[in-house]
Design a protein around this motif. Sequence first.
Motif, PDB file in Angstrom:
ATOM      1  N   VAL A 275     -57.739 -37.317  29.282  1.00  0.00           N
ATOM      2  CA  VAL A 275     -58.501 -38.159  28.351  1.00  0.00           C
ATOM      3  C   VAL A 275     -58.112 -39.620  28.543  1.00  0.00           C
ATOM      4  N   LEU A 276     -56.809 -39.891  28.564  1.00  0.00           N
ATOM      5  CA  LEU A 276     -56.331 -41.272  28.677  1.00  0.00           C
ATOM      6  C   LEU A 276     -56.706 -41.919  30.007  1.00  0.00           C
ATOM      7  N   ALA A 277     -56.821 -41.121  31.057  1.00  0.00           N
ATOM      8  CA  ALA A 277     -57.186 -41.668  32.367  1.00  0.00           C
ATOM      9  C   ALA A 277     -58.632 -42.136  32.401  1.00  0.00           C
ATOM     10  N   ASN A 278     -59.407 -41.729  31.405  1.00  0.00           N
ATOM     11  CA  ASN A 278     -60.830 -42.064  31.392  1.00  0.00           C
ATOM     12  C   ASN A 278     -61.241 -42.935  30.210  1.00  0.00           C
ATOM     13  N   ALA A 279     -60.281 -43.581  29.575  1.00  0.00           N
ATOM     14  CA  ALA A 279     -60.582 -44.446  28.433  1.00  0.00           C
ATOM     15  C   ALA A 279     -59.568 -45.590  28.387  1.00  0.00           C
TER      16      ALA A 279
ATOM     17  N   PHE B 291     -54.836 -41.605  17.955  1.00  0.00           N
ATOM     18  CA  PHE B 291     -54.124 -40.360  17.682  1.00  0.00           C
ATOM     19  C   PHE B 291     -55.104 -39.323  17.134  1.00  0.00           C
ATOM     20  N   ARG B 292     -55.936 -39.742  16.199  1.00  0.00           N
ATOM     21  CA  ARG B 292     -56.891 -38.829  15.567  1.00  0.00           C
ATOM     22  C   ARG B 292     -57.865 -38.239  16.584  1.00  0.00           C
ATOM     23  N   PHE B 293     -58.377 -39.091  17.491  1.00  0.00           N
ATOM     24  CA  PHE B 293     -59.301 -38.599  18.514  1.00  0.00           C
ATOM     25  C   PHE B 293     -58.608 -37.545  19.384  1.00  0.00           C
ATOM     26  N   LEU B 294     -57.403 -37.846  19.848  1.00  0.00           N
ATOM     27  CA  LEU B 294     -56.670 -36.886  20.685  1.00  0.00           C
ATOM     28  C   LEU B 294     -56.405 -35.590  19.931  1.00  0.00           C
ATOM     29  N   LYS B 295     -55.989 -35.712  18.693  1.00  0.00           N
ATOM     30  CA  LYS B 295     -55.709 -34.525  17.873  1.00  0.00           C
ATOM     31  C   LYS B 295     -56.950 -33.644  17.761  1.00  0.00           C
ATOM     32  N   ASP B 296     -58.077 -34.260  17.448  1.00  0.00           N
ATOM     33  CA  ASP B 296     -59.322 -33.499  17.307  1.00  0.00           C
ATOM     34  C   ASP B 296     -59.783 -32.937  18.646  1.00  0.00           C
TER      35      ASP B 296
ATOM     36  N   SER C 224     -47.980 -32.717  14.309  1.00  0.00           N
ATOM     37  CA  SER C 224     -46.616 -32.645  14.834  1.00  0.00           C
ATOM     38  C   SER C 224     -46.600 -32.260  16.313  1.00  0.00           C
ATOM     39  N   ASP C 225     -47.490 -31.366  16.723  1.00  0.00           N
ATOM     40  CA  ASP C 225     -47.541 -30.970  18.127  1.00  0.00           C
ATOM     41  C   ASP C 225     -47.977 -32.143  19.000  1.00  0.00           C
ATOM     42  N   LEU C 226     -49.020 -32.851  18.574  1.00  0.00           N
ATOM     43  CA  LEU C 226     -49.485 -33.997  19.361  1.00  0.00           C
ATOM     44  C   LEU C 226     -48.408 -35.071  19.423  1.00  0.00           C
ATOM     45  N   SER C 227     -47.758 -35.318  18.310  1.00  0.00           N
ATOM     46  CA  SER C 227     -46.699 -36.318  18.280  1.00  0.00           C
ATOM     47  C   SER C 227     -45.599 -35.972  19.278  1.00  0.00           C
ATOM     48  N   LYS C 228     -45.212 -34.722  19.326  1.00  0.00           N
ATOM     49  CA  LYS C 228     -44.175 -34.262  20.265  1.00  0.00           C
ATOM     50  C   LYS C 228     -44.630 -34.452  21.712  1.00  0.00           C
ATOM     51  N   GLN C 229     -45.864 -34.055  22.017  1.00  0.00           N
ATOM     52  CA  GLN C 229     -46.371 -34.164  23.390  1.00  0.00           C
ATOM     53  C   GLN C 229     -46.471 -35.628  23.820  1.00  0.00           C
ATOM     54  N   MET C 230     -46.962 -36.477  22.926  1.00  0.00           N
ATOM     55  CA  MET C 230     -47.133 -37.889  23.269  1.00  0.00           C
ATOM     56  C   MET C 230     -45.780 -38.596  23.370  1.00  0.00           C
ATOM     57  N   SER C 231     -44.824 -38.180  22.569  1.00  0.00           N
ATOM     58  CA  SER C 231     -43.469 -38.750  22.672  1.00  0.00           C
ATOM     59  C   SER C 231     -42.864 -38.445  24.032  1.00  0.00           C
ATOM     60  N   THR C 232     -43.100 -37.249  24.540  1.00  0.00           N
ATOM     61  CA  THR C 232     -42.596 -36.866  25.867  1.00  0.00           C
ATOM     62  C   THR C 232     -43.248 -37.731  26.943  1.00  0.00           C
ATOM     63  N   LEU C 233     -44.556 -37.917  26.848  1.00  0.00           N
ATOM     64  CA  LEU C 233     -45.258 -38.756  27.836  1.00  0.00           C
ATOM     65  C   LEU C 233     -44.801 -40.211  27.737  1.00  0.00           C
TER      66      LEU C 233
ATOM     67  N   GLY D  26     -47.761 -45.247   7.092  1.00  0.00           N
ATOM     68  CA  GLY D  26     -48.205 -44.192   6.184  1.00  0.00           C
ATOM     69  C   GLY D  26     -49.647 -43.775   6.416  1.00  0.00           C
ATOM     70  N   ARG D  27     -50.321 -43.390   5.326  1.00  0.00           N
ATOM     71  CA  ARG D  27     -51.669 -42.851   5.414  1.00  0.00           C
ATOM     72  C   ARG D  27     -52.682 -43.859   5.960  1.00  0.00           C
ATOM     73  N   GLY D  28     -52.458 -45.129   5.768  1.00  0.00           N
ATOM     74  CA  GLY D  28     -53.397 -46.149   6.249  1.00  0.00           C
ATOM     75  C   GLY D  28     -53.114 -46.600   7.666  1.00  0.00           C
ATOM     76  N   GLY D  29     -52.032 -46.129   8.246  1.00  0.00           N
ATOM     77  CA  GLY D  29     -51.656 -46.558   9.588  1.00  0.00           C
ATOM     78  C   GLY D  29     -52.431 -45.833  10.670  1.00  0.00           C
ATOM     79  N   SER D  30     -52.417 -46.410  11.844  1.00  0.00           N
ATOM     80  CA  SER D  30     -53.068 -45.751  12.985  1.00  0.00           C
ATOM     81  C   SER D  30     -52.262 -46.008  14.253  1.00  0.00           C
ATOM     82  N   THR D  31     -52.358 -45.064  15.163  1.00  0.00           N
ATOM     83  CA  THR D  31     -51.673 -45.165  16.452  1.00  0.00           C
ATOM     84  C   THR D  31     -52.705 -44.994  17.549  1.00  0.00           C
ATOM     85  N   THR D  32     -52.629 -45.848  18.551  1.00  0.00           N
ATOM     86  CA  THR D  32     -53.477 -45.696  19.728  1.00  0.00           C
ATOM     87  C   THR D  32     -52.586 -45.586  20.949  1.00  0.00           C
ATOM     88  N   TYR D  33     -53.094 -44.909  21.953  1.00  0.00           N
ATOM     89  CA  TYR D  33     -52.355 -44.685  23.198  1.00  0.00           C
ATOM     90  C   TYR D  33     -53.148 -45.223  24.373  1.00  0.00           C
TER      91      TYR D  33
END
Length: 95
Positions: A20-24, A29-34, A41-50, A64-71
């Motif tokens: 996904v990341l190679a093509n964008a 975080f939400r897009f990847l999760k979906d 928690s699983d996505l967070s673990k996988q992305m932390s490893t990368l 918190g709830r209003g925050g966002s993360t992009t990769y």
Amino acid sequence: MIDGLDPIIHVPKRLAAMAVLANAPSVSFRFLKDHLQVSDSDLSKQMSTLEAAGYVSSTKVGHGRGGSTTYQITRAGRKAYEDHCTALRALIGGA
């Protein structure tokens, strides 16, 4: 026969995230999760490893709830992903 396969990328969830990341330019975080259909928690673990491997970088806005993360894929991550794909093609082609 398995030369060139990257054990960090080879894990299916991380391989899918890298595809996904190679093509964008960047992905939330939400897009990847979906897209990957994994838990927070699983996505967070996988992305932390990368990220620890230097294959992706992250940008966090807010907390918190209003925050966002992009990769974003890094230059090293793009090369590792392309090399891994080349190795996979060689493995499949040689089967």
